[in-house]
Design a protein around this motif. Structure first.
Motif, PDB file in Angstrom:
ATOM      1  N   ARG A  44      51.362  35.092  47.952  1.00  0.00           N
ATOM      2  CA  ARG A  44      50.098  35.607  47.434  1.00  0.00           C
ATOM      3  C   ARG A  44      48.965  34.769  48.003  1.00  0.00           C
ATOM      4  N   ARG A  70      38.414  41.112  38.224  1.00  0.00           N
ATOM      5  CA  ARG A  70      39.072  42.215  37.540  1.00  0.00           C
ATOM      6  C   ARG A  70      40.285  42.701  38.342  1.00  0.00           C
ATOM      7  N   GLU A  71      41.283  43.200  37.628  1.00  0.00           N
ATOM      8  CA  GLU A  71      42.474  43.750  38.279  1.00  0.00           C
ATOM      9  C   GLU A  71      42.198  45.220  38.602  1.00  0.00           C
ATOM     10  N   GLU A  80      38.857  36.972  45.317  1.00  0.00           N
ATOM     11  CA  GLU A  80      39.926  37.971  45.415  1.00  0.00           C
ATOM     12  C   GLU A  80      41.280  37.269  45.403  1.00  0.00           C
ATOM     13  N   ASN A 118      48.332  43.731  40.418  1.00  0.00           N
ATOM     14  CA  ASN A 118      48.335  42.351  40.924  1.00  0.00           C
ATOM     15  C   ASN A 118      47.281  42.110  42.002  1.00  0.00           C
ATOM     16  N   HIS A 119      46.218  42.902  41.985  1.00  0.00           N
ATOM     17  CA  HIS A 119      45.123  42.749  42.958  1.00  0.00           C
ATOM     18  C   HIS A 119      43.824  42.580  42.170  1.00  0.00           C
ATOM     19  N   PHE A 120      43.293  41.352  42.173  1.00  0.00           N
ATOM     20  CA  PHE A 120      42.108  41.008  41.388  1.00  0.00           C
ATOM     21  C   PHE A 120      40.926  40.789  42.331  1.00  0.00           C
ATOM     22  N   ALA A 129      45.498  38.507  45.608  1.00  0.00           N
ATOM     23  CA  ALA A 129      46.416  39.646  45.751  1.00  0.00           C
ATOM     24  C   ALA A 129      47.683  39.183  46.460  1.00  0.00           C
TER      25      ALA A 129
END
Length: 357
Positions: A251, A338-339, A262, A343-345, A264
């Motif tokens: 990640r 935010r997501e 970010e 699993n991608h913020f 992810a």
């Protein structure tokens, strides 16, 4: 010295597969003026309220431009620097007889508990020429952690040193040599052997290959991957070379001016970044196919990086962002992380999926 305070009480619980969880970490360096009284006139906001977690056995990459706070974050996690505020929760430390499931807040741990934690968390520094004592032999360098923690006899420590040198691909018979007798790649291997001496669970790799030749970088990266599998290690990998990060990390967290913009999974981030800053970083990664490289559109950021002593209001990236609305929400309101996908913020008011590679 700045007082250390705990993060807000409402923090997410740690899952069983999480080794390290950072909550609302802040690090500010005071700016002082005057010869005698050293009046504090401001502060450099090196790390500003960041949160992330590292799962057991994974490699989390931390990327961004020089000066964005990557190394400061790593040193705060290990408490080589005292955080201004926040939590650094570690789960599964070794205390005497074996591993436990206790959760320890490293930020507020006392000296004795912190000393025990040092056996679980180690660091490999960026510059192999500066991180090894030139007056000490390799045997003394690698065995120093064992001496500090009172582990084994002198003969036991020597045998451990030889085993560690063999593990990292060096000749055990060279234990009595000095650092200047080794190349840069060999010195970095010595640093890795020193970090492995206490059998840690977490290793912080602070740009471990940036000072090495490209041919040597691949060898060290392959070594780190082999060691991770052999010793069940967890890595926090700090780098600015995105090609290296894509090779080794599971990640990736992207930092800009003390903030994480970010986070992810590796493939999601590289194939479909959402933050404009990540778009710009990815567009700078060279592609070996000339036809694809020619078709790709580069994202050129305007202006210089703002000062961490006086960061922009709202979104810190808005002064260089090609899609920012200023004046508007971008300059007035700081975006939350935010997501937006599994699993991608992303911390952006106008996130956009964009194929850049």
């Amino acid at each position: 010295m700045t007082d250390v305070t705990s993060a807000p009480a409402a923090t997410p619980p740690m899952s069983p597969d999480t080794l390290l969880q950072v909550n609302h970490l802040v690090k500010e360096f005071p700016i002082r003026r005057g010869i005698f009284f050293k009046k504090e006139i401001g502060s450099v906001k090196a790390v500003s309220d960041i949160s992330f977690e590292i799962r057991k056995g994974e490699t989390l990459g931390l990327v961004g431009e020089s000066g964005c706070g990557k190394s400061t974050t790593a040193r705060c996690v290990l408490r080589l620097l005292e955080p201004t505020s926040g939590e650094v929760l570690y789960q599964g430390h070794t205390e005497g007889s074996g591993p436990t499931d206790d959760v320890i807040d490293i930020v507020v741990a006392d000296k004795e508990k912190l000393r025990l934690m040092r056996r679980e968390m180690q660091i490999v520094f960026q510059d192999p020429y500066a991180s090894l004592n030139p007056r000490m032999t390799v045997a003394n360098i690698v065995s120093e952690p064992l001496v500090v923690h009172g582990i084994g006899t002198k003969e036991d420590r020597l045998q451990t040193v030889k085993k560690l040198l063999e593990v990292v691909g060096l000749n055990p018979e060279h234990a009595n040599r000095y650092p200047h007798e080794f190349s840069g790649g060999q010195r970095q291997r010595i640093g890795v052997a020193r970090a492995l001496a206490l059998n840690p669970s977490l290793m912080v790799l602070d740009e471990p290959v940036s000072a090495l030749d490209v041919s040597i970088q691949a060898q060290v990266l392959n070594l780190m991957e082999d060691l991770q599998e052999e010793f069940d290690l967890t890595y926090l990998f700090i780098a600015h070379d995105l090609s290296v990060v894509r090779h080794i990390c599971d990640r990736v967290a992207v930092m800009y001016l003390g903030k994480i913009v970010e986070i992810a999974n590796r493939d999601d981030l590289y194939e479909s970044p959402m933050h404009p800053y990540t778009h710009a970083l990815m567009s700078a990664v060279p592609i070996p196919d000339p036809a694809v490289e020619k078709r790709r559109q580069r994202v050129i950021l305007e202006g210089d990086i703002p000062s961490a002593a006086n960061p922009p209001s709202g979104c810190r990236f808005h002064s260089r962002c090609p899609i920012a609305q200023a004046p508007g929400i971008c300059s007035d309101q700081e975006p939350e992380l935010r997501e937006l996908a599994p699993n991608h913020f992303v911390a952006c008011h106008f996130p956009e999926v964009k194929k850049v590679l």
